[in-house]
Scaffold this active site. Structure first.
Site, PDB file in Angstrom:
ATOM      1  N   TYR A 139      57.845  59.777   6.564  1.00 20.55           N
ATOM      2  CA  TYR A 139      56.507  59.195   6.426  1.00 20.55           C
ATOM      3  C   TYR A 139      55.556  60.050   5.588  1.00 20.55           C
ATOM      4  CZ  TYR A 139      58.258  56.177  10.055  1.00 20.55           C
ATOM      5  OH  TYR A 139      59.017  55.293  10.767  1.00 20.55           O
ATOM      6  N   LYS A 189      69.870  63.001  14.635  1.00 19.43           N
ATOM      7  CA  LYS A 189      71.137  62.618  14.002  1.00 19.43           C
ATOM      8  C   LYS A 189      71.633  63.849  13.246  1.00 19.43           C
ATOM      9  CE  LYS A 189      74.206  59.450  12.916  1.00 19.43           C
ATOM     10  NZ  LYS A 189      75.163  58.934  13.896  1.00 19.43           N
ATOM     11  N   ASP A 221      72.142  57.009  17.688  1.00 15.18           N
ATOM     12  CA  ASP A 221      72.936  55.804  17.945  1.00 15.18           C
ATOM     13  C   ASP A 221      73.336  55.736  19.422  1.00 15.18           C
ATOM     14  OD1 ASP A 221      74.275  58.114  17.269  1.00 15.18           O
ATOM     15  OD2 ASP A 221      75.851  57.160  16.097  1.00 15.18           O
ATOM     16  N   ASP A 245      59.943  55.700  15.942  1.00 12.65           N
ATOM     17  CA  ASP A 245      59.412  54.392  15.553  1.00 12.65           C
ATOM     18  C   ASP A 245      60.347  53.284  16.043  1.00 12.65           C
ATOM     19  OD1 ASP A 245      58.100  52.353  14.307  1.00 12.65           O
ATOM     20  OD2 ASP A 245      58.345  53.094  12.271  1.00 12.65           O
ATOM     21  N   ASP A 249      60.140  50.663  19.857  1.00 13.39           N
ATOM     22  CA  ASP A 249      60.136  49.193  19.887  1.00 13.39           C
ATOM     23  C   ASP A 249      61.240  48.695  20.819  1.00 13.39           C
ATOM     24  OD1 ASP A 249      57.977  49.006  18.182  1.00 13.39           O
ATOM     25  OD2 ASP A 249      58.870  47.401  16.969  1.00 13.39           O
TER      26      ASP A 249
END
Ligand code: ATP
Length: 358
Positions: A139, A189, A221, A245, A249
């Protein structure tokens, strides 16, 4: 009781933002006298409508004024008539970066088994908080394209992590975990993205300073899978901006949808911003059916942050009671109740709680 009234900045914004903000303020007005707190609201007009009508965006100088406030509340931003990102960058990103709000805090809590799309899951199985780093990662906007529009086009975006950014986020997460069930899961990750190994190294280095907190680390994952198959294994999750992010959700979906989820953008000890996690929801804007539960919960987080725990808890308990009893059947547009009705029910519940504290 604090002598001075709190000064709370309010940015209702776009779409359903003003509607859900009104309800959050209604609930604040019900809780404040009970908790013996006084406050003053300073409303800011930043929105897509203002930009379209007058070409006005939030000026960066507004940050100076925000620094004098106790907290900021945001409804939602975004309008299909304005190029995606323009208004979000001018307001939300400017505030996040300008006030260095380096923590994005997102509680994920299930109030009733009927709200979650997961099978065989009880409310006690879903009670976690995601601590998302909020100022770095992809970002930061480092990157670009070459040979644009040709078959040889190259698009690059840099993932940036600083030791300072990683460490302050991990420390916040450790402290939060110490105040909860004392379990911290780092999600990254690091196997595929070697740069993310900085998170693991820093975690290992500072963990001895928090002996009461048990830690583990998980690839994103696997974390996504476990959030669905075994959410009870999580207490506090700490993660990068991008993975946070996405996972939050997923967290919102698990707790019953975007309409009920809240977040805080924090710089611990300094003025911070609270908002529902949903956007301006243009599809339901103006229909009066948006759920104000996320916005009301964000107000509860704001109150907790400024130290008004009693008011915060009352609102939290009222929301929980209405959702778990089914009187508010869901935190989406299909509850059969209007935005205003749900806001009034929460405010009434708070007042009743005050009248009969037991
Ligand atoms: P953004 O990129 O700004 O997050 P978005 O379009 O991805 O915007 P939202 O605006 O949050 O996301 O809307 C996503 C979906 O969730 C829409 O269908 C919307 O109607 C629904 N939704 C969002 N917030 C609420 C709410 N408070 N009550 C009911 N439904 C909501």
């Amino acid at each position: 009781m604090r002598e001075q009234p709190y000064r709370i900045g309010v940015i209702p914004g776009d779409g359903i933002g003003p509607d859900v903000t009104s309800e959050a303020l209604k609930v604040l007005a019900a809780a404040a006298p009970v908790a013996g707190m006084r406050y003053e609201l300073i409303e800011y007009p930043w929105s897509s409508a203002l930009y379209l009508d007058d070409g006005v965006l939030m000026p960066e100088t507004a940050l100076e004024e925000y620094r004098t406030l106790d907290a900021l509340f945001l409804g939602a931003l975004g309008d299909p008539r304005v190029e995606r990102g323009v208004i979000e960058r001018a307001v939300l990103m400017t505030i996040r970066l300008g006030l260095d709000l380096y923590i994005n805090l997102r509680p994920v809590q299930l109030y009733s088994a009927t709200l979650t799309p997961l099978k065989n899951v009880e409310p006690s199985d879903v009670d976690m908080v995601v601590v998302r780093e909020n100022t770095e990662d992809v970002y930061v906007g480092l990157g670009g394209t070459m040979r644009r529009g040709t078959p040889d086009e190259i698009a690059v975006a840099e993932m940036v992590f600083t030791r300072r950014g990683v460490e302050r986020t991990l420390r916040y997460a450790f402290e939060l975990a110490a105040s909860r069930r004392r379990h911290l899961t780092l999600v990254d990750k690091a196997n595929a993205i070697r740069a993310q190994e900085i998170w693991r190294r820093t975690l290992e280095e500072i963990a001895p300073e928090y002996p009461g907190v048990e830690t583990d680390a998980m690839y994103v994952d696997a974390a996504a899978m476990f959030m669905v198959t075994d959410p009870s294994r999580f207490d506090v999750i700490v993660t990068t901006n991008l993975f946070g992010d996405i996972l939050t959700d997923l967290g919102a979906a698990i707790q019953g949808g975007l309409g009920g989820a809240a977040s805080g953008n924090l710089h611990p000890g300094q003025v911070s911003l609270f908002e529902p996690i949903h956007g301006s929801a243009p599809d339901i804007a103006g229909k009066g059916v948006a759920s104000p539960v996320g916005a009301v919960s964000a107000m509860s987080m704001l109150l907790d942050y400024i130290g008004e725990r009693e008011a915060a808890d009352m609102i939290g308990i009222a929301v929980k009671e209405l959702l778990s009893s089914g009187r508010v059947p869901s935190a989406d547009a299909r509850s059969g109740l209007t935005t205003e009705q749900v806001g009034t029910m929460i405010a009434d519940e708070v007042r009743q709680m005050a009248a009969s504290p037991d």
